[in-house]
Design a protein around this motif. Structure first.
Motif, mmCIF file in Angstrom:
data_model
loop_
_atom_site.group_PDB
_atom_site.id
_atom_site.type_symbol
_atom_site.label_atom_id
_atom_site.label_comp_id
_atom_site.label_asym_id
_atom_site.label_seq_id
_atom_site.Cartn_x
_atom_site.Cartn_y
_atom_site.Cartn_z
ATOM 1 N N GLN A 76 1.379 -1.470 -0.110
ATOM 2 C CA GLN A 76 0.214 -0.062 0.038
ATOM 3 C C GLN A 76 1.143 1.468 0.236
ATOM 4 O O GLN A 76 0.191 2.362 -0.164
ATOM 5 N N ASN A 77 2.292 1.057 0.566
ATOM 6 C CA ASN A 77 3.069 2.225 0.308
ATOM 7 C C ASN A 77 3.621 2.485 -0.678
ATOM 8 O O ASN A 77 4.571 3.416 -0.454
ATOM 9 N N LEU A 78 3.431 2.209 -1.730
ATOM 10 C CA LEU A 78 4.989 2.050 -2.876
ATOM 11 C C LEU A 78 4.368 2.285 -4.255
ATOM 12 O O LEU A 78 3.116 1.911 -4.101
ATOM 13 N N GLY A 79 4.904 2.803 -4.755
ATOM 14 C CA GLY A 79 4.758 2.612 -6.336
ATOM 15 C C GLY A 79 5.335 1.763 -7.388
ATOM 16 O O GLY A 79 6.408 1.838 -6.740
ATOM 17 N N TYR A 80 4.990 1.073 -8.203
ATOM 18 C CA TYR A 80 5.860 0.213 -8.715
ATOM 19 C C TYR A 80 5.522 0.057 -10.043
ATOM 20 O O TYR A 80 4.256 0.011 -10.981
ATOM 21 N N PHE A 99 -8.383 4.231 -14.564
ATOM 22 C CA PHE A 99 -7.843 2.185 -14.295
ATOM 23 C C PHE A 99 -7.091 2.732 -12.443
ATOM 24 O O PHE A 99 -7.345 2.458 -11.406
ATOM 25 N N PHE A 100 -5.810 3.360 -13.067
ATOM 26 C CA PHE A 100 -4.983 3.289 -11.801
ATOM 27 C C PHE A 100 -5.326 3.838 -10.970
ATOM 28 O O PHE A 100 -4.882 3.750 -9.225
ATOM 29 N N GLY A 101 -6.148 5.171 -10.956
ATOM 30 C CA GLY A 101 -6.246 6.159 -9.538
ATOM 31 C C GLY A 101 -7.909 5.390 -9.192
ATOM 32 O O GLY A 101 -7.671 5.457 -7.843
ATOM 33 N N GLY A 102 -8.563 4.983 -9.510
ATOM 34 C CA GLY A 102 -9.381 3.805 -9.419
ATOM 35 C C GLY A 102 -8.929 3.026 -8.448
ATOM 36 O O GLY A 102 -8.731 2.515 -7.027
ATOM 37 N N VAL A 103 -8.005 2.023 -8.805
ATOM 38 C CA VAL A 103 -6.993 0.721 -8.219
ATOM 39 C C VAL A 103 -6.539 1.251 -6.979
ATOM 40 O O VAL A 103 -6.736 0.388 -5.721
ATOM 41 N N TYR A 104 -5.552 2.611 -6.632
ATOM 42 C CA TYR A 104 -5.119 3.076 -5.884
ATOM 43 C C TYR A 104 -6.514 3.904 -4.500
ATOM 44 O O TYR A 104 -6.327 4.766 -3.983
#
Ligand SMILES: Nc1ncnc2c1ncn2[C@@H]1O[C@H](COP(=O)(O)OP(=O)(O)OP(=O)(O)O)[C@@H](O)[C@H]1O
Ligand SMILES: [Mg+2]
Length: 314
Positions: A76-80, A99-104
């Motif tokens: 939860q604490n990082l970007g990959y 999509f990525f906004g939703g995932v996070y």
């Protein structure tokens, strides 16, 4: 003190040791370069540090959480940004960002603000509706980085983000990485391009799963390579290298463009030793022999040569 602390991290697949007890520390806001040949274990290490792949032994504390015991919190604490782009080619730019906004879990005003930021850094403010698959490589990479950090993670892992793009795009991409680091984001990045190591605050080199060198570019050049490096410009480079390899004053040889680099030991006195080697029946024409400051490539070739399991007699 440290954002990432890796302690004897190990991954064994069957009876194959892919990552072998590696340890290192990364300070907050550092750009940390992770170098090594194909198959050295870079992606495997990153996957463990992201909490995606369970280590066989050892541990790493990433952003305060243990990858062994709390992989969910680590994630939860990082970007990959994975080695193969994480973007969907058949979605538009906007759909990928959504999509990525939703995932996070981003919503409302916060999401809109981040979306504008991603579009800005990837230079796509007026091209939200185009298919991601049709973007040029350099732009796509910026979009991939933007989506990987859309949720403002304090730590980001980039696995070969610059492979296969042109030099100008690569330079721009590194500027973007530097901007993120100056905002205090900690970045671990793998690359095959040695010249990119110069952009990193610190570098580690791994070979066959083992850490074999660590430091900034200056330290690597001064700490690991004590021998003198000579650059030789001559014809018949392959023959020349064979002859040089057989002498008692050459430690290792490598080709740099049309030139040869050699590191020499205490048996080397002056260039007449090289010139006399190239006369007679061998007759290699020498244009220039010059002492040079080692490049990182010289250092790494030297270290990898040293690390070979079977050493050639010299
Ligand atoms: N799931 C797996 N099962 C078995 N072996 C694996 C697995 N994943 C990786 N390996 C092996 O572990 C070694 C390290 O692979 P890894 O992908 O970490 O290397 P890398 O340094 O990222 O290489 P590259 O520069 O090519 O991306 C390789 O020999 C690879 O074949
Ligand atoms: Mg890899």
């Amino acid at each position: 003190m440290y954002t990432i602390e890796v302690n004897e991290l190990t991954k064994i697949f069957g009876d194959f040791i892919a990552v072998d007890k590696i340890s290192f520390k990364i300070e907050k806001g550092q750009v940390f370069g992770f170098l090594g040949a194909n198959g050295a274990g870079k992606s495997t290490t990153i996957r463990m540090l992201c909490g995606i792949l369970e280590p066989t032994s050892g541990d790493a504390i990433v952003g305060g959480y243990s990858v062994m015991n709390e992989p969910g919190k680590v994630k939860q604490n990082l970007g990959y940004m994975s080695q193969r782009f994480s973007l969907y080619n058949d979605l538009t730019v906007e759909e990928n960002i959504n999509f990525f906004g939703g995932v996070y879990g981003l919503t409302g005003h916060d999401f809109e603000e981040r979306k504008r930021w991603v579009l800005k850094i990837s230079d796509l403010e007026r091209q939200q509706k185009i298919l991601t698959g049709s973007l040029p490589g350099g732009i796509k990479q910026r979009l991939a980085l933007g989506t990987a950090v859309i949720h403002r993670p304090p730590i980001v892992f980039l696995d070969e983000p610059t492979s296969g793009v042109d030099p100008v795009s690569r330079r721009n991409f590194w500027e973007l990485i530097n901007d993120l680091s100056s905002e205090g984001i900690t970045i671990l990045v793998t690359t095959h391009y040695l010249e990119e190591a110069e952009y990193c605050n610190k570098i580690i080199l791994i070979n066959a799963g083992k850490l074999i060198a660590e430091g900034n570019s200056k330290e690597l050049k001064s700490n690991y390579l004590k021998d003198t490096i000579l650059e030789i410009e001559c014809d018949k480079v392959v023959n020349a290298m064979e002859l040089l390899d057989k002498t008692d004053f050459v430690v290792d040889t490598s080709i740099f463009g049309n030139n040869i680099h050699i590191s020499v030991n205490k048996n080397y006195k002056d260039e007449t030793q090289i010139r006399s080697l190239f006369t007679g029946e061998n007759s290699i024409q020498v244009k220039r022999i010059e002492k040079i400051t080692p490049t990182l490539e010289d250092v790494f070739i030297h270290l990898l040569e040293k690390d070979k399991p079977v050493k050639m007699a010299n």
